[in-house]
Enzyme design. Sequence first.
Site, PDB file in Angstrom:
ATOM      1  N   GLU A   1       0.754  -1.193  -0.064  1.00  0.00           N
ATOM      2  CA  GLU A   1       0.081   0.100   0.029  1.00  0.00           C
ATOM      3  C   GLU A   1       0.807   1.428   0.119  1.00  0.00           C
ATOM      4  O   GLU A   1       1.753   1.191   0.785  1.00  0.00           O
ATOM      5  CB  GLU A   1      -0.899   0.118   1.175  1.00  0.00           C
ATOM      6  CG  GLU A   1      -1.967  -1.107   1.233  1.00  0.00           C
ATOM      7  CD  GLU A   1      -2.891  -1.177   2.434  1.00  0.00           C
ATOM      8  OE1 GLU A   1      -4.063  -1.548   1.997  1.00  0.00           O
ATOM      9  OE2 GLU A   1      -2.680  -0.350   3.268  1.00  0.00           O
TER      10      GLU A   1
ATOM     11  N   GLU B   1       2.284   0.442   3.930  1.00  0.00           N
ATOM     12  CA  GLU B   1       2.486  -0.844   4.620  1.00  0.00           C
ATOM     13  C   GLU B   1       2.149  -2.056   3.571  1.00  0.00           C
ATOM     14  O   GLU B   1       1.625  -1.832   2.545  1.00  0.00           O
ATOM     15  CB  GLU B   1       1.426  -0.850   5.758  1.00  0.00           C
ATOM     16  CG  GLU B   1       0.012  -1.175   5.209  1.00  0.00           C
ATOM     17  CD  GLU B   1      -1.019  -1.760   6.105  1.00  0.00           C
ATOM     18  OE1 GLU B   1      -0.592  -2.359   7.094  1.00  0.00           O
ATOM     19  OE2 GLU B   1      -2.362  -1.304   5.896  1.00  0.00           O
TER      20      GLU B   1
ATOM     21  N   ARG C   1      -1.930 -11.039   2.840  1.00  0.00           N
ATOM     22  CA  ARG C   1      -3.239 -11.888   2.793  1.00  0.00           C
ATOM     23  C   ARG C   1      -3.831 -11.495   1.393  1.00  0.00           C
ATOM     24  O   ARG C   1      -3.458 -10.373   0.916  1.00  0.00           O
ATOM     25  CB  ARG C   1      -4.103 -11.681   3.887  1.00  0.00           C
ATOM     26  CG  ARG C   1      -4.371 -10.165   4.106  1.00  0.00           C
ATOM     27  CD  ARG C   1      -5.632  -9.859   5.233  1.00  0.00           C
ATOM     28  NE  ARG C   1      -5.447  -8.561   5.587  1.00  0.00           N
ATOM     29  CZ  ARG C   1      -5.893  -7.440   5.085  1.00  0.00           C
ATOM     30  NH1 ARG C   1      -6.479  -7.540   3.868  1.00  0.00           N
ATOM     31  NH2 ARG C   1      -5.655  -6.211   5.585  1.00  0.00           N
TER      32      ARG C   1
ATOM     33  N   ARG D   1     -18.707  -1.409  -1.877  1.00  0.00           N
ATOM     34  CA  ARG D   1     -18.687  -2.403  -0.666  1.00  0.00           C
ATOM     35  C   ARG D   1     -20.281  -2.208  -0.117  1.00  0.00           C
ATOM     36  O   ARG D   1     -20.512  -1.045   0.182  1.00  0.00           O
ATOM     37  CB  ARG D   1     -17.788  -2.127   0.601  1.00  0.00           C
ATOM     38  CG  ARG D   1     -16.506  -2.702   0.233  1.00  0.00           C
ATOM     39  CD  ARG D   1     -15.647  -2.452   1.509  1.00  0.00           C
ATOM     40  NE  ARG D   1     -14.174  -2.803   0.881  1.00  0.00           N
ATOM     41  CZ  ARG D   1     -13.133  -3.018   1.971  1.00  0.00           C
ATOM     42  NH1 ARG D   1     -13.595  -3.228   3.112  1.00  0.00           N
ATOM     43  NH2 ARG D   1     -12.070  -3.133   1.396  1.00  0.00           N
TER      44      ARG D   1
HETATM   45  P1  ADP Z   1      -4.565   0.077   8.706  1.00  0.00           P
HETATM   46  O1  ADP Z   1      -3.612  -1.043   8.550  1.00  0.00           O
HETATM   47  O2  ADP Z   1      -5.037   0.234  10.158  1.00  0.00           O
HETATM   48  O3  ADP Z   1      -5.518  -0.017   7.621  1.00  0.00           O
HETATM   49  P2  ADP Z   1      -2.845   1.809   6.995  1.00  0.00           P
HETATM   50  O4  ADP Z   1      -1.558   2.148   7.432  1.00  0.00           O
HETATM   51  O5  ADP Z   1      -3.307   0.904   5.974  1.00  0.00           O
HETATM   52  O6  ADP Z   1      -3.675   1.502   8.445  1.00  0.00           O
HETATM   53  O7  ADP Z   1      -3.706   3.247   6.900  1.00  0.00           O
HETATM   54  C1  ADP Z   1      -4.864   3.377   6.698  1.00  0.00           C
HETATM   55  C2  ADP Z   1      -5.249   4.658   6.117  1.00  0.00           C
HETATM   56  O8  ADP Z   1      -5.200   5.876   6.803  1.00  0.00           O
HETATM   57  C3  ADP Z   1      -4.740   5.165   4.687  1.00  0.00           C
HETATM   58  O9  ADP Z   1      -5.319   4.661   3.613  1.00  0.00           O
HETATM   59  C4  ADP Z   1      -4.947   6.626   4.946  1.00  0.00           C
HETATM   60  O10 ADP Z   1      -6.050   6.900   4.576  1.00  0.00           O
HETATM   61  C5  ADP Z   1      -4.694   6.889   6.356  1.00  0.00           C
HETATM   62  N1  ADP Z   1      -2.861   7.288   6.546  1.00  0.00           N
HETATM   63  C6  ADP Z   1      -2.248   6.355   7.070  1.00  0.00           C
HETATM   64  N2  ADP Z   1      -1.021   6.997   7.052  1.00  0.00           N
HETATM   65  C7  ADP Z   1      -1.235   8.146   6.558  1.00  0.00           C
HETATM   66  C8  ADP Z   1      -0.243   9.196   6.691  1.00  0.00           C
HETATM   67  N3  ADP Z   1       0.949   9.320   7.004  1.00  0.00           N
HETATM   68  N4  ADP Z   1      -0.883  10.453   6.140  1.00  0.00           N
HETATM   69  C9  ADP Z   1      -1.855  10.519   5.674  1.00  0.00           C
HETATM   70  N5  ADP Z   1      -2.980   9.711   5.947  1.00  0.00           N
HETATM   71  C10 ADP Z   1      -2.538   8.488   6.491  1.00  0.00           C
END
Ligand code: ADP
Length: 448
Positions: A275, A288, A292, A337
């Site tokens: 991602e 991240e 899966r 969804r």
């Molecule tokens: P999770 O694993 O809990 O789903 P993520 O790291 O995938 O968390 O982040 C989920 C969402 O949070 C992202 O799609 C984005 O919208 C927001 N987000 C995460 N990190 C940042 C960041 N550094 N700046 C802005 N938005 C963020």
Amino acid sequence: MFRKILIANRGEIALRIIRACRELGIKTVAVHTEADNNSLHVRYADEDICIGRGPANTSYLNIPVVLSAAEISDADAIHPGYGFLAENAHFAEICEACKLAFIGPTPGAMRRLGDKIEARRLMKEVGLPMLPGSDGPVDNEDDALRMARQIGYPVIIKASAGGGGRGMRVAHTDVSLSNAWLTAKSEAGAAFGNAQVYLEKYLEEPRHVEFQIIADRYGKCVCLGERDCTVQRKHQKLIEESPSPIMTPEIRERISALVVKGAQAAGYHTTGTVEFLVDKQLNFYFMEMNTRIQVEHPVTEMVTGIDLIKEQIKVAAGEPLKISGTHPPQGHAIECRINAEDPANGFMPSPGTVTSFHMPGGPGVRVDTHAYAGYKIPPYYDSLLAKLITHGADRDEAIKRMLRALDEFVVEGVKTTIPFHLQALSKNAFHSGKFSTNFVELFMDNRL
Ligand code: ADP
């Protein structure tokens, strides 16, 4: 190839996996709770075993009962789906010890890539661009303050074991940082049993774009392009599409090569998603990796013609990947969804009995669901009721097809997100393809 697969999951994904197994000639075992007795995944499986009453922590998340079910039914593999035990390295380890194939990464690769801090380190090494942040965990408030000032506000505090948008807090000043640090830490500890957090620059109004990969045990890894999951509410995805409206062939090629390099460096051999957050200048930043199959995998299937679940099962059984290296998207796919939630009431969950259920059809329409007329939605699990996916020659056709399909979709007895999707997809902001993760917030505030 496997003889019999136990599906350690429920709902639409359990059904999706059963369908793949049928086509591969593999027998299936469904596990379920009393609350899920009448779910379609139970009816469609070759065998079914009841593993609890209702709550997930005593059933779908209960490792000993899931393993007992595998033993009783003489399954030789377990597919974890998404959520529940899918990213639990301890579970993958126990499966290995019990000589049950875990359809996913090895416990080692899962630990290396599933932990956000570890994954950041590894992906930085292979050259993926990162947002400025702490290179390791931040253990005390003073360090957090120092780090935040160095990165520059706003910053986001994230749980290294995070998922589902939990354990994340944004801070704009020193004062809000102290609070955010404490709440993120306690939320992470409570939700994941691991209170480790790190800091990252917070990007204002980004897009969320992710790359799908699949790898076999023999070093072959293929990237199947990207999905755009920018339309989110409270960090939960609502609409996903492939390709991303902002993607260029050059960026796709560059990032694809890097994610493949990262997966290979981690000894990864299954399906996975890397991602990214994207800023207005189209800079991509690694966020991240999800080790899966994702909820939104169908949009990739629609534009590549590849059955990701079947491929995932085949590589887990030790088959070499036969998919070729490049996969420019064919047309455009969108997924909405359909959650049992009331969009007019803050997306409040709406469990209950589905009194009528009529699915849309026609060209380019796919519905992945475990629901039917008379289905009782249990209150214990997530609210995903169906995934509606449309495929068109281009984005415009996929959108028009989605609006047509949403209009045909009849769900009565519970509230759903269908009215939200109908309105959201009619907005110029959506049609233009120019929006960011604040799309839903602006929509709800009538500011679109
Ligand atoms: P999770 O694993 O809990 O789903 P993520 O790291 O995938 O968390 O982040 C989920 C969402 O949070 C992202 O799609 C984005 O919208 C927001 N987000 C995460 N990190 C940042 C960041 N550094 N700046 C802005 N938005 C963020």
